[in-house]
Design a protein around this motif. Structure first.
Motif, short mmCIF file in Angstrom:
data_model
loop_
_atom_site.label_atom_id
_atom_site.label_comp_id
_atom_site.label_asym_id
_atom_site.label_seq_id
_atom_site.Cartn_x
_atom_site.Cartn_y
_atom_site.Cartn_z
N UNK A 1 -17.19 19.01 26.21
CA UNK A 1 -17.18 20.42 25.91
C UNK A 1 -18.92 20.90 25.85
N UNK A 2 -18.99 22.26 26.38
CA UNK A 2 -20.29 22.34 26.58
C UNK A 2 -21.23 22.24 25.04
N UNK A 3 -22.49 22.03 25.35
CA UNK A 3 -23.29 21.98 24.08
C UNK A 3 -23.69 23.18 23.65
N UNK A 4 -23.73 23.46 22.20
CA UNK A 4 -24.12 24.55 21.78
C UNK A 4 -25.54 25.18 22.17
N UNK A 5 -25.90 26.19 22.51
CA UNK A 5 -27.21 27.00 22.70
C UNK A 5 -27.37 28.26 22.67
N UNK A 6 -28.58 28.76 22.73
CA UNK A 6 -28.93 30.05 22.15
C UNK A 6 -28.92 30.82 23.24
N UNK A 7 -27.84 31.91 22.82
CA UNK A 7 -27.44 33.08 23.96
C UNK A 7 -28.44 33.95 24.55
N UNK A 8 -29.43 34.09 23.88
CA UNK A 8 -30.85 34.78 24.34
C UNK A 8 -31.48 33.83 25.60
N UNK A 9 -31.22 32.98 25.82
CA UNK A 9 -31.86 32.05 26.62
C UNK A 9 -31.09 32.03 28.07
N UNK A 10 -31.89 31.92 29.28
CA UNK A 10 -31.48 32.04 30.42
C UNK A 10 -31.98 30.89 31.38
N UNK B 1 -25.16 21.10 34.76
CA UNK B 1 -25.14 19.75 35.59
C UNK B 1 -23.49 19.26 35.47
N UNK B 2 -23.21 19.26 34.17
CA UNK B 2 -21.87 18.97 33.86
C UNK B 2 -20.76 19.65 34.53
N UNK B 3 -20.97 21.18 34.56
CA UNK B 3 -20.16 21.97 35.33
C UNK B 3 -19.84 21.80 36.86
N UNK B 4 -21.17 21.26 37.30
CA UNK B 4 -21.24 20.83 38.78
C UNK B 4 -20.16 19.69 39.09
N UNK B 5 -20.47 18.70 38.41
CA UNK B 5 -19.78 17.32 38.43
C UNK B 5 -20.07 16.34 37.34
N UNK B 6 -19.23 15.95 36.49
CA UNK B 6 -19.63 15.11 35.34
C UNK B 6 -20.19 13.70 35.73
N UNK C 1 -30.33 21.18 26.78
CA UNK C 1 -28.92 21.07 26.50
C UNK C 1 -28.27 22.12 27.72
N UNK C 2 -29.16 23.20 27.99
CA UNK C 2 -28.59 24.24 28.76
C UNK C 2 -28.38 23.37 30.29
#
Length: 292
Positions: free
Chosen positions: A148-157, A251-256, A245-246
């Motif tokens: 599952x995605x790692x928790x991150x700060x929503x204000x960061x891009x 990268x995991x979305x690309x391919x685990x 973490x972002x």
């Protein structure tokens, strides 16, 4: 035995190297993968890869990573011999050709890259090779792709670096390395070379449009993260961990795949950043100093 030197590996040669490395690592219990590309070498014309063959079988390889001037420290050599062909002069011949190549370009010193577990399993290795252990070591860390995605700060891009950001990244990197007057790298060509390679990525981190830092990824075999840089004005705010973490999520979305990286053993702050992001130490990298 015959040898081939090149600075532009074919796909077939790369496959052979991967198979050789796998056989050696399974035998030795080691983890570090060699960096065989010449894209960061100070002299791009250097034939940095030396391949040793018995017939059609690749039995040994040496890869030179020399991204520094001849007078500077930091030239590294990976030398790997297939377990079935050790103690038959393969390593000696590869070392001889490595030193001839380095000498041709004015280098007088370099370091072999190995691991603590290999040295512990081969206690006579240092004496037999007349090498000197460098006290500065490095940890290699790894991480399985998160489910599952790692928790991150929503204000960061997080985004992939584009060419228009090169001037800003050069300035940020030089400040992060200790001041614009103290270093000439990384310069624009570093980013141009990296961005030109399809197996490479540079991620940049922004907040409210402000560039905070970057990290690079080698995707040629798994994901290898390197060159994590945060603007000195924004350090100690957790942005390094957030950037990692972002990047892991993207990268995991690309391919685990398995993610790995290296950090100096005497840099506890950086080690904390990576461990906080979910990485764990898997091996200790040791450098063996040699003179030509």
């Amino acid at each position: 035995m015959n040898t081939i030197t090149t600075n532009n590996l074919t796909h077939s040669q790369q496959i052979q190297i991967n198979e050789l490395v796998t056989a050696a690592q399974q035998h030795d219990g080691t983890k570090r993968l060699p960096f065989v590309s010449n894209m960061y070498n100070y002299f791009p014309e250097m034939q940095n890869d030396i391949l040793a063959y018995e017939g059609d079988a690749l039995v040994g390889v040496a890869a030179i990573y020399a991204d520094v001037r001849p007078d500077d420290a930091g030239t590294e050599v990976f030398l790997i011999v297939h377990p079935e062909y050790r103690r038959q002069g393969v390593a000696t011949e590869l070392r001889k050709q490595v030193e001839a190549t380095l000498k041709q370009f004015g280098y007088s010193k370099y370091s072999f890259v190995t691991e603590r577990r290999f040295l512990d399993a081969n206690p006579e290795f240092i004496k037999n090779t007349n090498l000197e252990i460098n006290p500065a070591t490095e940890f290699q860390l790894s991480m399985n792709p998160p489910t599952t995605p790692l928790p991150t700060d929503d204000e960061l891009e997080l985004s992939v670096m584009t060419k228009d950001l090169i001037p800003a990244m050069v300035k940020l990197s030089r400040r992060a390395f200790g001041g614009e007057e103290e270093t000439e790298k990384p310069g624009p060509q570093h980013y141009i070379n990296t961005m030109a390679k399809p197996e490479m990525l540079i991620y940049v981190l922004k907040k409210n449009g402000v560039l905070l830092g970057s990290t690079s990824v080698d995707m040629s075999d798994g994901y290898y993260l390197f060159s994590l840089e945060i603007d000195p004005d924004y350090q100690n705010n957790g942005y390094g961990t957030e950037l990692v973490k972002l990047a892991v999520n993207e990268l995991t979305k690309r391919e685990p795949r398995i993610l790995t990286l290296g950090v100096d053993a005497d840099n506890p702050r950086a080690l904390h950043v990576y461990q906080k992001a979910g990485f764990s130490i898997e091996t200790e990298i040791v450098y063996l100093n040699a003179k030509i």
